[in-house]
Design a protein around this motif. Structure first.
Motif, PDB file in Angstrom:
ATOM      1  N   PRO A 410       0.823  -1.216   0.000  1.00  0.00           N
ATOM      2  CA  PRO A 410       0.000   0.000   0.000  1.00  0.00           C
ATOM      3  C   PRO A 410       0.856   1.264   0.000  1.00  0.00           C
ATOM      4  O   PRO A 410       2.021   1.247   0.400  1.00  0.00           O
ATOM      5  CB  PRO A 410      -0.806  -0.125   1.300  1.00  0.00           C
ATOM      6  CG  PRO A 410       0.043  -0.993   2.179  1.00  0.00           C
ATOM      7  CD  PRO A 410       0.706  -1.971   1.268  1.00  0.00           C
ATOM      8  N   VAL A 411       0.271   2.359  -0.445  1.00  0.00           N
ATOM      9  CA  VAL A 411       0.942   3.662  -0.375  1.00  0.00           C
ATOM     10  C   VAL A 411       0.974   4.102   1.092  1.00  0.00           C
ATOM     11  O   VAL A 411      -0.049   4.082   1.783  1.00  0.00           O
ATOM     12  CB  VAL A 411       0.193   4.705  -1.233  1.00  0.00           C
ATOM     13  CG1 VAL A 411       0.820   6.085  -1.048  1.00  0.00           C
ATOM     14  CG2 VAL A 411       0.221   4.298  -2.697  1.00  0.00           C
ATOM     15  N   LEU A 412       2.170   4.489   1.555  1.00  0.00           N
ATOM     16  CA  LEU A 412       2.361   4.852   2.961  1.00  0.00           C
ATOM     17  C   LEU A 412       2.786   6.310   3.078  1.00  0.00           C
ATOM     18  O   LEU A 412       3.499   6.824   2.214  1.00  0.00           O
ATOM     19  CB  LEU A 412       3.460   3.991   3.595  1.00  0.00           C
ATOM     20  CG  LEU A 412       3.257   2.481   3.613  1.00  0.00           C
ATOM     21  CD1 LEU A 412       4.535   1.799   4.076  1.00  0.00           C
ATOM     22  CD2 LEU A 412       2.097   2.109   4.516  1.00  0.00           C
ATOM     23  N   PRO A 413       2.392   6.990   4.157  1.00  0.00           N
ATOM     24  CA  PRO A 413       2.959   8.312   4.418  1.00  0.00           C
ATOM     25  C   PRO A 413       4.468   8.175   4.657  1.00  0.00           C
ATOM     26  O   PRO A 413       4.911   7.229   5.331  1.00  0.00           O
ATOM     27  CB  PRO A 413       2.234   8.771   5.689  1.00  0.00           C
ATOM     28  CG  PRO A 413       1.037   7.890   5.805  1.00  0.00           C
ATOM     29  CD  PRO A 413       1.400   6.590   5.175  1.00  0.00           C
ATOM     30  N   THR A 414       5.251   9.073   4.121  1.00  0.00           N
ATOM     31  CA  THR A 414       6.705   9.022   4.318  1.00  0.00           C
ATOM     32  C   THR A 414       7.062   9.123   5.797  1.00  0.00           C
ATOM     33  O   THR A 414       8.092   8.598   6.233  1.00  0.00           O
ATOM     34  CB  THR A 414       7.376  10.151   3.518  1.00  0.00           C
ATOM     35  OG1 THR A 414       7.090   9.947   2.127  1.00  0.00           O
ATOM     36  CG2 THR A 414       8.882  10.156   3.705  1.00  0.00           C
ATOM     37  N   ARG A 416       5.754   7.492   8.080  1.00  0.00           N
ATOM     38  CA  ARG A 416       5.809   6.125   8.611  1.00  0.00           C
ATOM     39  C   ARG A 416       7.208   5.537   8.436  1.00  0.00           C
ATOM     40  O   ARG A 416       7.708   4.798   9.293  1.00  0.00           O
ATOM     41  CB  ARG A 416       4.776   5.232   7.909  1.00  0.00           C
ATOM     42  CG  ARG A 416       3.333   5.540   8.276  1.00  0.00           C
ATOM     43  CD  ARG A 416       2.966   5.004   9.649  1.00  0.00           C
ATOM     44  NE  ARG A 416       3.102   3.555   9.738  1.00  0.00           N
ATOM     45  CZ  ARG A 416       2.172   2.688   9.341  1.00  0.00           C
ATOM     46  NH1 ARG A 416       1.052   3.127   8.810  1.00  0.00           N
ATOM     47  NH2 ARG A 416       2.368   1.406   9.478  1.00  0.00           N
ATOM     48  N   LEU A 417       7.834   5.849   7.303  1.00  0.00           N
ATOM     49  CA  LEU A 417       9.200   5.388   7.067  1.00  0.00           C
ATOM     50  C   LEU A 417      10.159   6.029   8.062  1.00  0.00           C
ATOM     51  O   LEU A 417      11.055   5.371   8.599  1.00  0.00           O
ATOM     52  CB  LEU A 417       9.632   5.700   5.627  1.00  0.00           C
ATOM     53  CG  LEU A 417       8.819   5.024   4.520  1.00  0.00           C
ATOM     54  CD1 LEU A 417       9.256   5.538   3.159  1.00  0.00           C
ATOM     55  CD2 LEU A 417       8.978   3.508   4.585  1.00  0.00           C
ATOM     56  N   PRO A 453      12.368   2.806  -0.627  1.00  0.00           N
ATOM     57  CA  PRO A 453      11.126   3.455  -1.051  1.00  0.00           C
ATOM     58  C   PRO A 453      11.264   3.920  -2.502  1.00  0.00           C
ATOM     59  O   PRO A 453      12.370   4.188  -2.973  1.00  0.00           O
ATOM     60  CB  PRO A 453      11.008   4.652  -0.094  1.00  0.00           C
ATOM     61  CG  PRO A 453      12.066   4.461   0.946  1.00  0.00           C
ATOM     62  CD  PRO A 453      13.104   3.588   0.351  1.00  0.00           C
ATOM     63  N   GLU A 467       4.008  10.738   0.191  1.00  0.00           N
ATOM     64  CA  GLU A 467       3.516   9.363   0.213  1.00  0.00           C
ATOM     65  C   GLU A 467       4.275   8.539  -0.815  1.00  0.00           C
ATOM     66  O   GLU A 467       4.674   9.050  -1.868  1.00  0.00           O
ATOM     67  CB  GLU A 467       2.017   9.312  -0.110  1.00  0.00           C
ATOM     68  CG  GLU A 467       1.120   9.946   0.927  1.00  0.00           C
ATOM     69  CD  GLU A 467      -0.347   9.810   0.572  1.00  0.00           C
ATOM     70  OE1 GLU A 467      -1.163   9.718   1.496  1.00  0.00           O
ATOM     71  OE2 GLU A 467      -0.666   9.768  -0.631  1.00  0.00           O
ATOM     72  N   GLN A 468       4.471   7.263  -0.533  1.00  0.00           N
ATOM     73  CA  GLN A 468       5.155   6.397  -1.489  1.00  0.00           C
ATOM     74  C   GLN A 468       5.044   4.932  -1.059  1.00  0.00           C
ATOM     75  O   GLN A 468       4.708   4.631   0.080  1.00  0.00           O
ATOM     76  CB  GLN A 468       6.626   6.791  -1.626  1.00  0.00           C
ATOM     77  CG  GLN A 468       7.397   6.868  -0.305  1.00  0.00           C
ATOM     78  CD  GLN A 468       8.752   7.507  -0.490  1.00  0.00           C
ATOM     79  OE1 GLN A 468       9.525   7.086  -1.338  1.00  0.00           O
ATOM     80  NE2 GLN A 468       9.033   8.541   0.286  1.00  0.00           N
ATOM     81  N   ARG A 469       5.334   4.053  -2.000  1.00  0.00           N
ATOM     82  CA  ARG A 469       5.352   2.620  -1.718  1.00  0.00           C
ATOM     83  C   ARG A 469       6.782   2.176  -1.412  1.00  0.00           C
ATOM     84  O   ARG A 469       7.750   2.821  -1.805  1.00  0.00           O
ATOM     85  CB  ARG A 469       4.837   1.828  -2.918  1.00  0.00           C
ATOM     86  CG  ARG A 469       3.339   1.892  -3.137  1.00  0.00           C
ATOM     87  CD  ARG A 469       2.931   0.989  -4.301  1.00  0.00           C
ATOM     88  NE  ARG A 469       1.483   0.845  -4.385  1.00  0.00           N
ATOM     89  CZ  ARG A 469       0.700   1.687  -5.030  1.00  0.00           C
ATOM     90  NH1 ARG A 469       1.229   2.727  -5.674  1.00  0.00           N
ATOM     91  NH2 ARG A 469      -0.605   1.493  -5.062  1.00  0.00           N
TER      92      ARG A 469
END
Length: 482
Positions: A410-414, A416-417, A453, A467-469
């Motif tokens: 899923p696409v995640l907020p950066t 979160r990384l 990412p 946002e990114q996968r």
């Protein structure tokens, strides 16, 4: 010294005699004394009170104290300050040191008066540490990395349990890489000086915060006393003299002592804040110890974990393993701090055992029984241990290096990384255009899990790719760009 010098002749004898007779208050003085800035005006600072209630130092003497501070460097203080400390009330000195620091900040923190920050290492206390640490964490983002590094020296100079706890927290969690690395170096220096590993020092840095062995303390209001403590989730509670449980300390009343009651309430507020910091840090540390299979000796386990007034609350909500002669035995800690196995029968920890937190991979067939016991007894775990998901490499993954099942999810907020750093992951070195292309976590000798990412993390501009996968996940002998 004089006797040995005489054996080397009159010249050596003369030099050593001069060295031994030198007054340290004079021999350390430079040719030209420093002049504190105009902002360091005694009129703007709190009084320096003399011990025993004998008044305060006059303004001209306070100017000399400021000069002594200006003569000092980080952790190298003018020896005359020892005499000042003998004459003045400790609380008064601490308040004076913080006021000097605040006046320096209001003046724009002129570099030539940087001694105002260093002075906190000599005059500061635990409350100074709590006030200073948020500034330390923010300064690198304001272009003041060097000042933050000086701040690390202040924490090391204060050297209390709380100061070392906050220094360790910076080394573990601060978001600025250079400052984090410097804090880790400082912690390593302290550990090396004590002959300890970093993990062993961390065990010793967990403060007891003045609590009794059972994790409680008494707050005295004069007319009333209250027992305060922390439950199994390290949340505070208060018991009055009748044993009635309260959520918080009451406000001081007319019958309470005018000094004791406000001081006790303030102490409890600081204690709650410190426990929140301890709990967050130690939960992360224990979870990392489980993942990395860190072990303690039986003596270390009993002294620094089971015997700690706060940590034992976390310890008793986990399943542990005792390894002796290659055999693992699982056990837990009961409410009375005795040890028990999965059948709730008494367990004695062998003196030579290596103790570690049981990862579900290591519990084998016993995992179900332990899960049932903790569920039936209503024991909440500080992090996912027994219910932790476990993954096994497929034949294809074992033969290669890619972990494709975790890719292009899923696409995640950066953000979160970025938050993965709190879980033990490290961001990679900035590449072209200042973009960090990977994150990694060490999982064994020369073995890393690395993820990339699709856009990366732009240094100083995290919102450039909001946002990114996760594009690629793989195993490698070192972290790097795929």
């Amino acid at each position: 010294m004089r006797t040995v010098a005489a054996e080397y002749g009159p010249e050596a004898e003369e030099v050593v005699a001069a060295l031994l007779s030198a007054d340290p208050l004079l021999s350390t003085l430079p040719t030209k004394l420093p002049q504190p800035g105009d902002w360091a005006d005694p009129v703007l600072l709190p009084q320096l009170l003399v011990r025993g209630g004998e008044g305060a130092l006059p303004a001209e003497t306070v100017r000399h104290v400021l000069t002594m501070l200006a003569l000092s460097k980080a952790r190298e203080f003018y020896p005359g300050l020892d005499q000042v400390a003998e004459e003045c009330e400790p609380r008064s000195l601490t308040d004076f040191g913080w006021a000097v620091f605040e006046q320096w900040r209001l003046a724009g923190m002129p570099a030539q008066d940087g001694w105002a920050l260093h002075a906190l290492g000599r005059l500061g206390d635990d409350e100074t540490v709590r006030r200073l640490t948020p500034l330390l964490r923010a300064w690198p983002g304001e272009g003041a990395h060097h000042r933050a590094v000086d701040d690390l020296e202040v924490l090391a100079g204060i050297g209390s349990d709380v100061a070392l706890l906050h220094l360790h927290g910076v080394a573990q969690r601060v978001k600025f890489k250079a400052l984090k690395a410097r804090a880790q170096e400082k912690i390593a220096e302290v550990a090396a000086g004590l002959g300890l590993s970093g993990d062993q020092l961390s065990d010793r840095l967990v403060p007891d915060l003045g609590l009794d062995a059972d994790g409680t303390t008494v707050v005295d209001y004069g007319a009333r006393t209250f027992m305060v403590g922390f439950d199994e989730q390290l949340k505070p509670y208060v018991l009055d003299a009748a044993g009635v449980r309260r959520k918080d300390l009451p406000a001081p009343g007319a019958r309470d002592d005018a000094e004791l009651a406000p001081a006790g309430r303030k102490r409890f507020a600081a204690l709650k804040k410190d426990v929140r910091t301890v709990a967050a840090d130690q939960i992360r540390r224990l979870e990392d110890a489980m993942v990395t299979r860190r072990s303690w000796t039986a003596q270390e386990f009993e002294q620094f974990l089971l015997g700690h007034p706060l940590l034992w609350h976390l310890v008793r909500r986990l399943v542990w393993l005792a390894e002796t002669n290659g055999t693992d035995t699982a056990f837990r800690v009961a409410e009375d701090r005795t040890l028990a196995d999965v059948r709730d029968e008494a367990f004695t920890l062998p003196a030579g055992a290596a103790v570690r937190i049981a990862h579900p991979l290591l519990l084998g067939d016993g995992l179900a029984a332990w899960s049932e016991l903790f569920t039936d007894d209503g024991i909440p775990q500080p992090f996912r241990q027994l219910a932790r998901p476990v993954y096994t490499l497929s034949d294809e993954e074992r033969a290669g290096h890619r972990l494709t099942r975790f890719e292009n999810g899923p696409v995640l907020p950066t953000t979160r990384l970025l938050g993965m750093e709190r879980r033990g992951w490290q961001r990679g070195e900035p590449q072209d255009a200042g973009v960090e292309r990977w994150l990694s976590r060490r999982v064994g000798p020369n073995r890393y899990v690395v993820l990339a990412p699709e856009d990366g993390i732009a240094v100083g501009a995290h919102d450039a790719y909001p946002e990114q996968r996760v594009e690629t996940v793989w195993l490698d002998v070192r972290p790097g760009d795929y």
